[in-house]
Scaffold this motif. Structure first.
Motif, mmCIF file in Angstrom:
data_model
loop_
_atom_site.group_PDB
_atom_site.id
_atom_site.type_symbol
_atom_site.label_atom_id
_atom_site.label_comp_id
_atom_site.label_asym_id
_atom_site.label_seq_id
_atom_site.Cartn_x
_atom_site.Cartn_y
_atom_site.Cartn_z
ATOM 1 N N SER A 1 0.555 -0.882 -0.118
ATOM 2 C CA SER A 1 -0.266 -0.283 0.530
ATOM 3 C C SER A 1 0.702 1.214 -0.107
ATOM 4 O O SER A 1 0.571 2.341 -1.032
ATOM 5 C CB SER A 1 -0.887 0.119 1.371
ATOM 6 N N GLY B 1 3.777 3.093 -3.586
ATOM 7 C CA GLY B 1 2.837 3.126 -5.041
ATOM 8 C C GLY B 1 3.771 3.966 -5.960
ATOM 9 O O GLY B 1 4.823 4.351 -5.732
ATOM 10 N N GLY C 1 3.588 7.306 -6.029
ATOM 11 C CA GLY C 1 4.575 7.891 -4.952
ATOM 12 C C GLY C 1 5.553 8.184 -5.136
ATOM 13 O O GLY C 1 6.876 9.232 -4.599
ATOM 14 N N ASN C 2 6.200 6.913 -4.250
ATOM 15 C CA ASN C 2 8.084 6.604 -4.848
ATOM 16 C C ASN C 2 8.736 7.119 -6.208
ATOM 17 O O ASN C 2 9.856 7.038 -6.203
ATOM 18 C CB ASN C 2 8.228 5.163 -4.181
ATOM 19 N N TYR D 1 -6.631 7.376 -9.310
ATOM 20 C CA TYR D 1 -5.430 6.104 -8.706
ATOM 21 C C TYR D 1 -6.047 5.412 -9.442
ATOM 22 O O TYR D 1 -5.371 4.732 -10.032
ATOM 23 C CB TYR D 1 -6.016 5.525 -7.538
ATOM 24 N N PHE E 1 1.714 11.091 2.463
ATOM 25 C CA PHE E 1 1.774 10.687 1.470
ATOM 26 C C PHE E 1 2.161 9.478 1.093
ATOM 27 O O PHE E 1 1.133 8.236 0.762
ATOM 28 C CB PHE E 1 1.576 11.125 0.412
ATOM 29 N N SER E 2 3.170 9.043 1.758
ATOM 30 C CA SER E 2 4.307 8.113 1.297
ATOM 31 C C SER E 2 3.563 6.433 2.034
ATOM 32 O O SER E 2 3.145 5.755 1.287
ATOM 33 C CB SER E 2 5.212 8.133 0.719
ATOM 34 N N SER F 1 0.670 6.027 3.406
ATOM 35 C CA SER F 1 -0.663 5.519 3.172
ATOM 36 C C SER F 1 -1.361 5.827 4.966
ATOM 37 O O SER F 1 -2.041 4.942 5.016
ATOM 38 C CB SER F 1 -0.917 4.267 2.872
ATOM 39 N N PHE G 1 -6.228 7.541 6.196
ATOM 40 C CA PHE G 1 -7.434 6.487 5.122
ATOM 41 C C PHE G 1 -7.022 5.849 5.361
ATOM 42 O O PHE G 1 -8.363 5.153 5.032
ATOM 43 C CB PHE G 1 -5.963 6.376 3.842
ATOM 44 N N ILE H 1 -6.113 3.205 5.827
ATOM 45 C CA ILE H 1 -5.711 1.671 5.423
ATOM 46 C C ILE H 1 -4.866 0.755 6.525
ATOM 47 O O ILE H 1 -5.621 -0.042 7.065
ATOM 48 C CB ILE H 1 -4.937 1.938 4.332
ATOM 49 N N SER I 1 -1.888 -0.444 -3.818
ATOM 50 C CA SER I 1 -1.720 0.790 -3.776
ATOM 51 C C SER I 1 -3.775 0.934 -3.418
ATOM 52 O O SER I 1 -4.501 1.268 -2.487
ATOM 53 C CB SER I 1 -1.415 2.109 -3.763
HETATM 54 N N1 PHE Z 1 1.756 5.573 -0.242
HETATM 55 C C1 PHE Z 1 1.235 5.671 -2.620
HETATM 56 C C2 PHE Z 1 2.120 5.662 -2.822
HETATM 57 O O1 PHE Z 1 3.577 6.471 -2.772
HETATM 58 C C3 PHE Z 1 -0.214 6.329 -2.450
HETATM 59 C C4 PHE Z 1 -1.692 5.833 -1.817
HETATM 60 C C5 PHE Z 1 -1.697 7.127 -1.393
HETATM 61 C C6 PHE Z 1 -1.849 4.934 -1.727
HETATM 62 C C7 PHE Z 1 -2.854 7.098 -0.396
HETATM 63 C C8 PHE Z 1 -3.089 4.483 -0.738
HETATM 64 C C9 PHE Z 1 -3.231 5.127 -0.084
HETATM 65 O O2 PHE Z 1 2.146 5.711 -4.065
#
Ligand code: PHE
Length: 582
Positions: free
Chosen positions: A20, A23, A25-26, A101, A229-230, A232, A235, A237, A331
């Motif tokens: 998760s 994604g 984002g990395n 996404y 963000f990275s 997660s 959310f 999750i 993700s």
């Molecule tokens: N963490 C994921 C990324 O770096 C993006 C993401 C954000 C996934 C929020 C799930 C929830 O791309």
């Protein structure tokens, strides 16, 4: 009461959470932020953000989920009925993010197919924005649905729903593919990237520190934003994923492994990106700054152009987009699972009902992003949700769980289960430092957006961003007032009669922190000295690079090793403490 679904193993849980976190984002966000914000200096800010906020919050979310064994909304309602809506708010933001996404995933699918013939041709920008997206002149000129994207979107949704078909049980299997395949491919691209002619030119931009930039608050805001963000976080999750853990599971060490692996992947991924950019700049006679783009431009315009120039270009093209796809899919399904588990907990729905409803709705919302104005809408929704969804939720969650809940109880609870333990500092960091940092982050971004607008977009479009961030908490409040249709689940809180390992647990964490701090200080001193003894200057950049590498990759390995070594001891302990109970 039927028992809650469980991960098939600890590895499955850790991989799912890593999946998760790692994604798109990395790969495209991190390297870009890094370049934008001072190269090696940003890496330091990032590491500090990771240690001071990312890791404490990851521990918080996993502890919270493990403690109540419920998805975010129900878990918050156990703290106080009044707070249930916060959980819904988080999972609704997750839902809205899935809507686009999945579209980016669909582009990845389309491009995997294009890669077989290099259908993007020589002018990759014209192809992406023109032929592929059919980008119109503005938000309100929709310009029709792009059929190939729509078809790929349907396929993406089939993949996502398939991956979470039976919740944690299916995910437990899928993640071995969706985490290891992109890792392997990433290694291939790092090796390819850094061995290309001109790669060094690119890498210089990535890691050379511009320390003066650390004085700019913008850098710190980027670093903290990127970490949230990275990872997660915010959310629902990680709360949901931790709620599927068997009772006896470790919490804190898992959080450390997950967070550090995510950071390590971002850091290593940067080498693939910047190596390739250096090569591209050299070959086309440009400077690296000219070819660097963030966001979709990097993956769908610049990278295809680089792929065109590589030997074995077809193979690398297919592999690159397969990597993007496998990075994105776990993700995407974690976002869905966050809402799905919340609906199952509150309304007693089955997997099929929750999955199909979410997939169907998200697909329908997603159609707007497959039109010629899709990219514009995607940009607005993404920006507003990031700032006023994600960051605000982290802020509220942190305040509620530390000020209106017994945070020290949660700490002791998690410590009892964990191989690595956190001291009281954790309470204070979450109670004071993180809320202030996040508040500053939201405020600065909000002021900027209100004052300067965004990307020159018209107010009529921006207003949708605001509407969205206002509507989500309102729907969240409404749904939290609806009566649950299943008997309220009791939280299965179980405090073990005896803690798993004792002082050594604290020592492990402290040793890691101490090493990172002391070597960090040593590097700062060296950097200061290098101002007087210029021979030292050449050492600064490589040392910082090595330092970040060891702090992230070394840290992840160190904690992963502890988890492997403790396996037997954990079995014996669980047997004693839980006798007969699962
Ligand atoms: N963490 C994921 C990324 O770096 C993006 C993401 C954000 C996934 C929020 C799930 C929830 O791309």
């Amino acid at each position: 009461m039927e028992s809650r679904e469980h991960w098939s193993s600890r590895n499955a849980f850790i991989l799912a959470a890593i999946g998760s976190a790692i994604g798109l984002g990395n790969i495209w966000r991190f390297p870009f932020k890094c370049y934008e914000s001072g190269g090696g200096a940003f890496l330091i800010a990032y590491l500090i953000a990771m240690l001071s906020a990312g890791i404490p919050l990851m521990i918080l979310e996993l502890s919270f989920g493990h403690h109540f064994k419920l998805a975010a909304p129900s878990a918050f309602s156990k703290v106080n009925k009044k707070f249930e809506w916060i959980g819904w708010w988080a999972v609704f933001v997750a839902f809205m993010i899935t809507t686009y996404y999945a579209v980016v995933m669909a582009w990845g699918l389309n491009y995997t197919v294009f890669a077989t013939t290099q259908a993007w041709g020589q002018d990759t920008g014209a192809f992406f924005y023109g032929k592929f997206l059919n980008l119109t002149n503005g938000h309100f000129e929709l310009g029709g649905i792009q059929l190939p994207i729509l078809i790929a979107l349907i396929v993406s949704w089939i993949l996502i729903v398939g991956a979470i078909w039976k919740g944690a049980k299916t995910v437990s299997k899928v993640v071995y593919v969706t985490v290891f395949v992109p890792w392997l491919l990433l290694i291939v691209f790092v090796i390819r990237g850094i061995t290309l002619p001109g790669a060094m030119e690119g890498l210089k931009f990535y890691v050379t520190p511009h320390f003066e930039k650390l004085l700019d608050p913008g850098i710190w805001i980027s670093a903290y934003g990127q970490v949230f963000f990275s990872l997660s976080i915010g959310f629902g999750i990680m709360i949901a994923y931790a709620s599927f853990l068997p009772k006896k599971s470790d919490i804190i060490n898992s959080a450390l492994i997950i967070a550090l692996s995510d950071g390590a992947t971002a850091f290593i991924g940067g080498f693939a990106v910047f190596g390739a950019l250096g090569y591209y700049a050299t070959m086309t006679g440009q400077v690296v700054t000219e070819v660097l783009k963030g966001g979709p431009g990097l993956a769908f315009v610049t990278y295809p152009a680089i792929i065109n120039m590589l030997p074995l270009s077809k193979i690398f093209g297919i592999l690159f987009f397969l990597m993007l796809l496998t990075l994105a899919v776990d993700s995407a399904f974690s976002l869905v699972e966050s809402l799905a588990s919340a609906l199952r907990d509150k309304f007693g729905w089955g997997y099929k009902k929750s999955n199909f409803l979410i997939a169907g709705l998200a697909f329908m919302f997603g159609i707007i992003f497959t039109t010629g104005a899709g990219l514009y809408w995607l940009d607005v929704v993404d920006k507003w949700l990031e700032v006023f969804g994600l960051s605000m939720i982290v802020l509220v969650e942190c305040i509620v769980l530390t000020w209106f809940f017994k945070i020290d109880h949660l700490r002791r609870y998690s410590n009892d289960y964990s191989e690595v333990k956190v001291g009281k500092w954790w309470n204070y960091v979450l109670k004071f430092y993180v809320p202030i940092a996040v508040f500053a982050l939201v405020l600065t971004d909000a002021i900027k957006l209100i004052r300067d607008g965004y990307e020159g977009y018209p107010n009529s479009a921006i207003i949708f961003g605001w509407l969205l961030v206002i509507i989500l908490p309102i729907i969240a409040i409404v749904i939290s007032l609806i009566k649950r249709s299943v008997e309220e689940k009791e939280a299965e809180i179980y405090i073990p009669s005896k803690a798993f390992v004792k002082d050594i647990g604290y020592k492990r964490f402290n040793e890691y922190l101490k090493t990172v701090l002391i070597s960090g200080l040593a590097i700062i001193i060296l950097t200061l000295f290098s101002k007087f003894f210029s021979v030292l200057t050449v050492l600064v950049t490589p040392l910082i690079t090595l330092y970040i590498f060891l702090a992230l990759v070394g840290g992840a390995v160190y904690f992963a090793k502890i988890s492997i070594n403790e396996g037997n001891r954990r079995e014996i302990w669980a047997e004693e403490v839980f006798e007969g109970k699962k």
